[in-house]
Design an enzyme around this catalytic site. Structure first.
Site, PDB file in Angstrom:
ATOM      1  N   LYS A  68     -20.605 -20.347  52.768  1.00 55.52           N
ATOM      2  CA  LYS A  68     -20.582 -19.218  51.974  1.00 55.52           C
ATOM      3  C   LYS A  68     -18.914 -18.931  51.715  1.00 55.52           C
ATOM      4  CE  LYS A  68     -24.477 -18.226  50.884  1.00 55.52           C
ATOM      5  NZ  LYS A  68     -25.380 -18.052  51.222  1.00 55.52           N
ATOM      6  N   CYS A  80     -34.073  -8.759  41.975  1.00 57.42           N
ATOM      7  CA  CYS A  80     -34.000  -8.396  43.872  1.00 57.42           C
ATOM      8  C   CYS A  80     -34.951  -6.946  44.610  1.00 57.42           C
ATOM      9  CB  CYS A  80     -32.636  -8.977  44.061  1.00 57.42           C
ATOM     10  SG  CYS A  80     -31.632  -8.523  43.732  1.00 57.42           S
ATOM     11  N   MET A  81     -34.098  -6.416  44.030  1.00 58.38           N
ATOM     12  CA  MET A  81     -34.111  -5.188  44.882  1.00 58.38           C
ATOM     13  C   MET A  81     -34.931  -4.063  44.182  1.00 58.38           C
ATOM     14  SD  MET A  81     -32.630  -5.976  47.341  1.00 58.38           S
ATOM     15  CE  MET A  81     -33.193  -4.605  48.599  1.00 58.38           C
ATOM     16  N   MET A 116     -36.239 -10.683  49.285  1.00 56.64           N
ATOM     17  CA  MET A 116     -37.223 -11.514  48.614  1.00 56.64           C
ATOM     18  C   MET A 116     -39.260 -11.306  48.650  1.00 56.64           C
ATOM     19  SD  MET A 116     -35.527 -10.740  46.779  1.00 56.64           S
ATOM     20  CE  MET A 116     -33.931  -9.587  47.841  1.00 56.64           C
ATOM     21  N   GLY A 161     -30.449  -8.326  48.504  1.00 56.71           N
ATOM     22  CA  GLY A 161     -29.726  -9.700  48.091  1.00 56.71           C
ATOM     23  C   GLY A 161     -28.476 -10.150  47.617  1.00 56.71           C
ATOM     24  N   GLN A 162     -27.675  -8.801  47.044  1.00 53.85           N
ATOM     25  CA  GLN A 162     -26.270  -9.277  46.110  1.00 53.85           C
ATOM     26  C   GLN A 162     -25.241  -8.264  46.535  1.00 53.85           C
ATOM     27  OE1 GLN A 162     -26.788 -10.095  41.780  1.00 53.85           O
ATOM     28  NE2 GLN A 162     -28.789  -9.059  42.272  1.00 53.85           N
TER      29      GLN A 162
END
Length: 914
Positions: free
Chosen positions: A90, A186-187, A420, A457-458
């Site tokens: 990606k 997510c967190m 996750m 996650g981000q």
């Protein structure tokens, strides 16, 4: 011998060889003279700039190539310590995600007969028309319902200045705490785990521990697909150090299983039991680091009857959902829960602590803690937790004992990683706390090669959502809206009248969506997020957004699934089209310059918020406004004090919050450090100052001297700087928190210095016996957390577990990556991964179209029985990137009651041939 290539060599071949050679040269790999020439040909006219990847929380450094005002290439930055020149598949396409054919370039609004109409079709409109209509609906909602009627759903993909602007506008301007990021999805469980255990958020360790440890434990984690560059470092460590071992605990085999030395497949939710088995073994084997624990830790227990984060009413439920929703109020314990919680099988337990009291806990003795984990014997846990029917119970027991052997080996360093699988969990906070518990018992935390590390996650879920405080309960630098001292400090830095800030915790992300459904919230603005696709049980939220009195605004770079549910779509700038900073999972803050202009009329999110702020006055929002649950059910009128500070009722929120005063005034434009550079936000606003720099340097004031210290804006933007791990004190980054050798804030008698550590009462495993509250400054808490069954389990009808997640090729909802042809071809659709036996029983085979049904909705996907995810009998897996499959229509919206984070991993489904 190298030979020159003929001048007729095809351009495509030159491009391919040039790209490969350029990448090789950047990594120091030898290439031939001809290949180097191809690389130089490719680079002609390209200017290269450092930046940060747009995708996951790893925080990989990029070199971005610009030519003729367009980003034409990206490659891994060899100077970046995170990725050392590597990118995942990606990451290599950071350029192409900007240039999809359907890029939004002008505002679109639902129109009929030349004016806004909720049932109209999208038509292009001017920014003036768009903002005027947006203002009209926001103002009407504010006047009718006050601060609690409006909301913003933001993102862990915000830049730091964007998150700071959004939080300040909502909390300081509109006096609403109804702002929450998709980091809630997510967190959030990791955050509450940090808060309760250490009194401070963010991990203690850093990525360098991958090369220092010899035991890597993955809890419900598949970094080979979710954090591929970190996985490459883990794999390199495993393959180059003969003593290193990788252990994976998971509900199914994944890409990360292939290199793991020990793979333990467990039944969903039973990680709670396995962790208590580990804690029991540490005690049984006499491996507790007594001096460390006695000096730096206390033991705690808490309430267990906390519900599952569902609504307390089934008024808005679909008919099929009502039976499961009843468990939110009352649970009949199964035999496993009864033993695990010291209760009787079949006992009916009211979930009286669901909601606000779910986090209640108290100090217990070590003997009580030991008593709590005693039922978690090898036999009990193995029978409960074994997740693969094809594996014998004896083999599973051996694996559990092998795990315990690794953890209890005093000679081994241990790094535990999770993402996750732990956080998206109905007891995600508890699992976080249990992982910390074994590290603390062993005294193996915040040390080189030893620590418990929550992976993010981000790209800026840490830096923008958590550190900035863009949550409904937070203020910058680990401060809380409910704390009077924290509000006072914030009001001082923000130059607000005392009493401006709202003391009531706002609606979290799922509560915002439920609020749109139950009509308590009428205005929703989503930024940098495709929430209607990514939120669970989304049939509810699709319907809610189309409610006649709801006004929904979506800011994005593409027409996402969420945009279809909107009333107004605003075209946003992509991340190379603005100045920005991200904060990654190891506390590393990194910055980049604006490199190119936005297409058409696309604008930065900061510009949108500042332009909106110009359309409201403090006279509208700083007067007395209704808020249920605060004193007199209203916020005070602070206009008189505002006038004493030089502001009048007609002063706009823009002038009150963002005008260049104080630290903001130091950020001038043109900036002598950035000559001839672009300034998308400032130029569009017609400013002679630098908004992103002004915002960041003001935000920085919250962090200094507080254990969160950041460097200044220009340090991060320096072309030589590849980020710094905070706290940054006297120009030096801090690799390890809570470690006196590395952390200037850590003291031997105050090692865990978190300011949010709550005083606690005392009691036994299940009750408070002495209500006197005592503070234990400088200590960490080791929690006993029992096993609890999930709210929904397979039954005679919905007979399979569904787990959802990400794949390597696509990012979250695919709104960017699916517009990259190479990535789309590699993974054109989400597949339903099934056990071959389960598929055969249902008349399905690889490539067939399956119908997936739950209590909450339906979807359809092609079946896959091989490669990537190898499913044990009784389980299926589906990625959520594909808006055509729309898998979150099927997923239950149960959440962890402490963190309010949804559980995307455990939904009971029926699968049949479509």
């Amino acid at each position: 011998m190298n030979q020159e290539r003929p001048v007729t060599f095809h351009r495509r071949t030159v491009l391919k060889s040039g790209i490969a050679a350029s990448a090789a040269l950047s990594l120091g790999i030898p290439v031939t003279a001809a290949e180097a020439a191809d690389a130089n040909t490719l680079d002609q006219g390209i200017s290269w700039h450092k930046s940060v990847c747009r995708f996951c929380g790893t925080g990989c450094g990029l070199m971005v190539g610009v030519r003729d005002g367009r980003v034409v290439a990206t490659k891994g930055d060899p100077e970046a310590p995170v990725n050392r020149g590597l990118n995942c598949v990606k990451g290599y396409f950071n350029a192409k995600i900007m240039y999809g054919k359907d890029r939004l370039t002008q505002p679109l609004m639902r129109m009929k007969d030349g004016k806004f109409d909720k049932s109209g079709r999208f038509e292009p409109v001017s920014w003036e028309t768009a903002l005027s209509e947006m203002t009209k609906h926001l103002r009407a909602t504010y006047e009718k319902k006050g601060p609690e009627g409006i909301s913003i759903i933001g993102s862990g993909q915000y830049t730091i200045p964007e998150a700071y602007t959004a939080s300040k506008l909502m909390k300081g301007g509109f006096r609403s705490n109804n702002i929450d990021p998709n980091a809630r999805l997510c967190m959030a469980s990791a955050v509450v785990g940090f808060y309760q255990t250490f009194g401070v958020d963010e991990p203690a360790n850093c990525y360098a521990d991958i090369e220092k440890t010899n035991t890597i434990i993955l809890w419900g984690n598949n970094p080979a697909e979710a954090h591929p560059v970190l996985w490459s470092r883990m794999a390199n460590r495993r393959l180059t150090d003969k003593g290193t071992r990788i252990i994976q605990l998971t509900t199914h085999r994944s890409s990360s299983s292939n290199l793991s030395d020990l793979v333990i497949i467990f039944r969903p939710n039973t990680d709670l039991a396995i962790l208590n088995f580990i804690l029991r073994e540490i005690i049984r084997r006499g491996k507790v680091n007594q001096s460390y624990v006695e000096k730096h830790c206390i033991f705690c227990a808490g309430v267990t009857d906390i519900g599952f984060g569902l609504r307390n009413t089934d008024k808005f439920a679909f008919p099929a959902e009502k039976d499961v929703m009843a468990r939110q109020l009352s649970v009949k314990l199964d035999k496993w829960e009864a033993v695990a919680q010291g209760r009787k099988e079949g006992e009916v337990v009211p979930q009286k602590n669901s909601g606000g009291t779910a986090g209640k806990h108290w100090k217990i003795s070590f003997e009580d803690f030991k008593k709590g984990v005693e039922p978690y014997t090898l036999e009990f846990v193995a029978e409960l937790a074994k997740g693969d029917n094809d594996e014998s119970i004896d083999t599973f027991k051996k694996k559990l004992m092998e795990l315990a052997d690794y953890i209890c080996d005093e000679k081994r360093d241990i790094m535990s990683y999770w993402c996750m699988g732990v956080n998206q969990h109905q007891r995600g906070v508890w699992v976080n706390e249990q992982i910390y518990a074994y590290h603390l018992l062993l005294g193996k935390h915040a040390l080189p090669g030893n620590g418990a590390f929550s992976l993010t996650g981000q790209p800026s879920a840490c830096g923008s959502a958590r550190e900035v405080g863009a949550f409904c309960h937070r203020l910058p630098a680990d401060m809380l809206v409910a704390n009077p001292a924290h509000r006072a400090k914030t009001e001082k830095i923000w130059n607000l009248p005392a009493g401006t800030l709202n003391p009531k915790v706002g609606a979290s992300l799922m509560k915002i969506l439920r609020g749109v459904e139950d009509e308590s919230i009428d205005f929703l603005w989503t930024q940098v997020v495709n929430i209607i696709q990514s939120a669970p049980n989304n049939n509810h939220w699709i319907k809610a957004c189309r409610r006649p009195d709801a006004f929904v605004v979506v800011s994005d770079i593409y027409p996402t699934f969420s945009a279809r549910c909107a009333d107004l779509i605003l075209p946003a700038a992509a991340h190379f089209e603005k100045w920005g900073l991200y904060g990654n999972a190891e506390r590393r803050t990194q910055g980049w310059h604006q490199l190119v202009k936005s297409p058409g009329e696309a604008r930065t999110d900061v510009w949108m918020m500042m332009e909106l702020a110009k359309r409201f006055t403090i006279g509208e929002t700083w007067k007395s406004v209704p808020v249920k649950g605060v004193k007199d059910d209203k916020l005070p009128d602070v206009l008189a004090e505002a006038e004493a500070m030089g502001m009048k009722p007609e002063t706009t929120l823009f002038d009150a919050l963002f005008a260049p005063t104080g630290k903001r005034a130091e950020a001038v434009w043109p900036d002598p450090l950035y000559k001839s550079e672009l300034n998308n936000t400032g130029d569009a606003l017609g400013l002679k100052w630098f908004p992103e720099k002004a915002l960041f340097n003001e935000y920085r004031q919250f962090t200094l001297g507080d254990g969160h210290d950041l460097a200044d804006f220009d340090t991060y933007q320096d072309p030589k700087c590849r980020g710094l791990i905070w706290p940054v004190v006297n120009g030096k980054e801090t690799l390890y928190r809570f470690n006196t050798e590395y952390d200037p804030y850590a003291k031997e008698d105050n090692l865990f210095y978190g300011k949010l550590m709550k005083p606690v009462a005392s009691g036994d495993l299940y009750n408070v016996t002495d209500p006197k509250q005592t503070a234990y400054a400088g200590t960490a808490k080791i929690f006993f957390r029992p096993y609890a069954a999930p709210v929904e389990q397979p039954d005679g009808h919905y007979d399979l577990w569904l787990c959802t997640g990400r794949i390597l090729e696509h990012w979250h909802t695919g709104s960017m990556t699916r517009r990259v042809p190479e990535l789309h071809r590699a993974a054109p659709q989400a597949l339903l991964y099934m056990n071959p036996g389960d598929a055969e029983k249902r008349g399905l085979k690889r490539g067939d179209l399956a119908h997936v049904e739950s209590r909450h909705g339906t979807c359809e996907a092609l079946v896959e029985t091989q490669v990537r995810n190898i499913m044990p009998a009784g389980t299926v897996w589906l990625a959520f990137f594909d808006e055509k499959v729309k898998c979150n229509a099927v997923v239950i919206d149960a959440t962890d009651p402490l963190s309010e984070e949804p559980d995307f991993k455990k939904t009971a489904v029926l699968v049949r041939k479509a």
